[in-house]
Design an enzyme around this catalytic site. Structure first.
Site, PDB file in Angstrom:
ATOM      1  N   GLY A   1       0.824  -1.204   0.000  1.00 16.30           N
ATOM      2  CA  GLY A   1       0.000   0.000   0.000  1.00 16.30           C
ATOM      3  C   GLY A   1       0.860   1.257   0.000  1.00 16.30           C
ATOM      4  N   SER A   2       0.388   2.276   0.697  1.00 19.63           N
ATOM      5  CA  SER A   2       1.009   3.600   0.575  1.00 19.63           C
ATOM      6  C   SER A   2       2.410   3.704   1.162  1.00 19.63           C
ATOM      7  CB  SER A   2       0.104   4.654   1.218  1.00 19.63           C
ATOM      8  OG  SER A   2      -1.086   4.785   0.476  1.00 19.63           O
ATOM      9  N   VAL A   3       2.832   2.755   1.984  1.00 18.61           N
ATOM     10  CA  VAL A   3       4.235   2.772   2.431  1.00 18.61           C
ATOM     11  C   VAL A   3       5.160   2.680   1.216  1.00 18.61           C
ATOM     12  CG1 VAL A   3       6.008   1.477   3.699  1.00 18.61           C
ATOM     13  CG2 VAL A   3       3.762   1.834   4.726  1.00 18.61           C
ATOM     14  N   PHE A   4       4.687   2.002   0.165  1.00 17.43           N
ATOM     15  CA  PHE A   4       5.486   1.840  -1.049  1.00 17.43           C
ATOM     16  C   PHE A   4       5.652   3.164  -1.800  1.00 17.43           C
ATOM     17  CE2 PHE A   4       6.486   0.319  -5.347  1.00 17.43           C
ATOM     18  CZ  PHE A   4       7.437  -0.649  -5.071  1.00 17.43           C
ATOM     19  N   LYS A   5       4.800   4.158  -1.495  1.00 14.07           N
ATOM     20  CA  LYS A   5       4.946   5.473  -2.134  1.00 14.07           C
ATOM     21  C   LYS A   5       6.320   6.087  -1.845  1.00 14.07           C
ATOM     22  CE  LYS A   5       0.001   6.554  -2.142  1.00 14.07           C
ATOM     23  NZ  LYS A   5      -1.099   7.209  -1.440  1.00 14.07           N
TER      24      LYS A   5
END
Length: 553
Positions: free
Chosen positions: A288-292
């Site tokens: 999810g957004s941690v990968f951003k």
């Protein structure tokens, strides 16, 4: 003497001579020609070749605290053919073994049974009591039992050993070549009941196992386990919680914890053998957004965007005719704010500028799609679509961490590279191997490659600090310290099923600790990364930073 009598006498002499020659020949055959072979056969009947088990090496934490060791125990064997009174023997033995009198009698009455194990690893006080009974046909062999003094602490990391003393899971398995040692041998005379007689004719000393010292700090491990246990009770996640604490500059694992776990002293007492696996290295999930953080690092490092560049977030973005909705509607924002507020829409636009080829170059450079090489067994590679099979919509969702599956150890290793100056480190949990107090193998910090520039890393650290002070990660703030981080929330292809995560670090100006927390499918108390995972990371960071201040100044 008549002629016939002389003839009979001659024939008797010849027969006697022939028989005597045969006897002499037989004696020569036995005592000279075949002496070595027959001597060996006799020796085999009167000697025992006994394997001597080496002492298994201990496992310690970085401060020298014992995590796995050996305690004296005994194995109880029986040779029923030598037991004169099975009923009495069964009654006496049942007082000290976890076997009923009836079950013992059934085994000990089998006169055709040469040899059997009654029970392994019984405490020494019970073994001494059995020895005092002096029952013919009952044998007590001293051995040792693997012991884990801290119970379930680090259970999936340490693993456990089997009845033969060899490692089956965790570090006990992957480091078995160091821990197990080399068996010795003892060749001794034995009596008809198998008891050793006299001094051994040959003795080969076993080589004891080597000791393993981990990078894990038991204090930080205890903080981590305490934090996730409280969260486990509060959020009741269907698929567990994983937390990893790493030194981002060295790749050293300071703590690694999963729930549910098990007690390696009694590993069979679990609902499923799945409890033995270590999800921190063997499970995959959509980050999810941690990968951003990874997408942002690639974009800033490639200079396709600047931190203050303006974007517009209307709450959706159209890719190949398909409307991809974002959970945010932020209007005009900068790229830094898009990271802080976690705008999917802006990240799709930035990924389009970056291009698929460059995007893949960076995610592979960060180590996704391949095992990290950590010393733990069962490590998964993650799942990344082959580049030629990625459609525009796939690329769009991958930019914000969906449609790509990673392992927790991959994620924290890559996250550490983002904030440590740009270096991807080999993650490791073993500090060194020692034998007789001397280091025989050392696992030093090792750079895999530089992925992004130091300038890009510095920029992202301060942007991620704003994510905690002003954005989605505010519940990760630690009073008195500058903390950075990124939240993540992924819907798991089922309505109401989410993975909540948070990656954080501190202090921002000189990171000493990186933390990743993953909560899979919480069933109560919320589901967003910022509300579920960030507070867990906050507690781990606060306790660890306080500990460092007190002990490691």
């Amino acid at each position: 003497m008549t002629k016939s009598l002389k003839l009979r006498t001659f024939f008797l002499f010849v027969i006697f001579l022939i028989l005597f020659s045969i006897l002499i020949g037989r004696l020569v055959w036995i005592q000279v020609v075949n002496a070595e072979k027959l001597s060996l056969a006799v020796e085999r009947q009167t000697t025992a070749d006994i394997i001597i088990k080496p002492q298994r090496g201990n496992i310690y934490d970085v401060n020298g605290n014992i995590l796995a060791c050996n305690v004296p125990a005994a194995d109880i064997y029986a040779s029923p053919k030598y037991i004169k009174d099975p009923e009495k023997a069964s009654e006496e033995l049942s007082k000290y073994l976890s076997i009923s009198k009836e079950a013992l009698f059934k085994v000990l009455s089998k006169k055709d049974l040469e040899w059997t194990v009654l029970e392994r690893f019984i405490p020494m006080e019970k073994a001494l009591s059995i020895k005092k009974l002096n029952i013919p046909g009952i044998y007590v062999e001293d051995t040792s039992k693997r012991n884990y003094p801290n119970g379930s602490m680090l259970s999936q990391v340490l693993g456990f050993t089997g009845v033969d003393g060899y490692g089956l899971y965790g570090l006990e398995y992957s480091l078995d070549r160091y821990l197990s040692g080399v068996p010795g041998r003892e060749i001794s005379l034995v009596d008809r009941e198998g008891h050793k007689v006299g001094i051994p004719s040959k003795y080969y000393k076993p080589k004891e196992g080597e000791d393993v010292v981990l990078t894990v700090d038991s204090v930080i491990q205890a903080y981590t386990e305490r934090a996730i246990k409280k969260a486990y009770e509060k959020y009741k996640p269907e698929d567990g919680i994983t937390a990893i604490v790493m030194n981002p500059k060295t790749g050293e694992i300071l703590a690694m914890a999963n729930l549910p776990d098990f007690d390696p002293n009694d590993p069979q007492k679990v609902p499923s053998q799945e409890y033995w696996a270590n999800p921190a290295v063997s499970s995959i999930y959509e980050p999810g957004s941690v990968f951003k953080v990874i997408t942002a690092a690639a974009a800033l490092d490639s200079a396709v965007v600047t931190p203050e560049e303006q974007f517009f977030d209307p709450g959706y973005y159209v890719v190949s005719g398909k409307k991809i909705r974002s959970w945010t509607v932020l209007g005009n924002i900068t790229f830094s704010q898009a990271i802080e507020k976690s705008s999917d829409t802006v990240f799709i636009q930035v990924a389009e500028r970056l291009g698929l080829d460059t995007f893949y170059k960076y995610i592979q450079a960060f180590g996704f799609g391949a095992p990290t090489g950590i010393e733990l067994p069962g490590e998964a590679s993650g799942m990344i679509l082959s580049k030629d099979k990625v459609y525009p919509v796939d690329f769009a969702t991958m930019s914000f961490g969906q449609g790509i599956a990673v392992t927790p150890i991959q994620m924290i290793t890559a996250f550490s590279a983002v904030i440590n100056g740009g270096n991807l480190m080999y993650p490791h949990i073993v500090k060194y191997i020692k034998s007789e107090g001397k280091i025989v193998k050392e696992f030093k910090p090792q750079v895999v490659r530089q992925v992004i520039s130091k300038e890009t890393s510095d920029t992202l650290r301060y942007i991620l600090e704003k994510t905690v002070t002003e954005g989605t990660g505010q519940l990760a703030q630690v009073p008195g310290y500058r903390v950075g981080g990124k939240t993540g929330t992924t819907e798991n292809y089922q309505k109401g099923k989410y993975t909540a995560s948070f990656a954080g670090f501190a202090p921002v100006e000189n990171p000493k600790i990186a933390v990743l927390v993953i909560v899979k499918n919480p069933t109560q108390g919320g589901h967003m990364g910022g509300e579920v995972a960030a507070p867990i990371a906050q507690e781990i960071l606060k306790d660890t930073l306080t500990y460092y201040e007190a002990v490691r100044k």
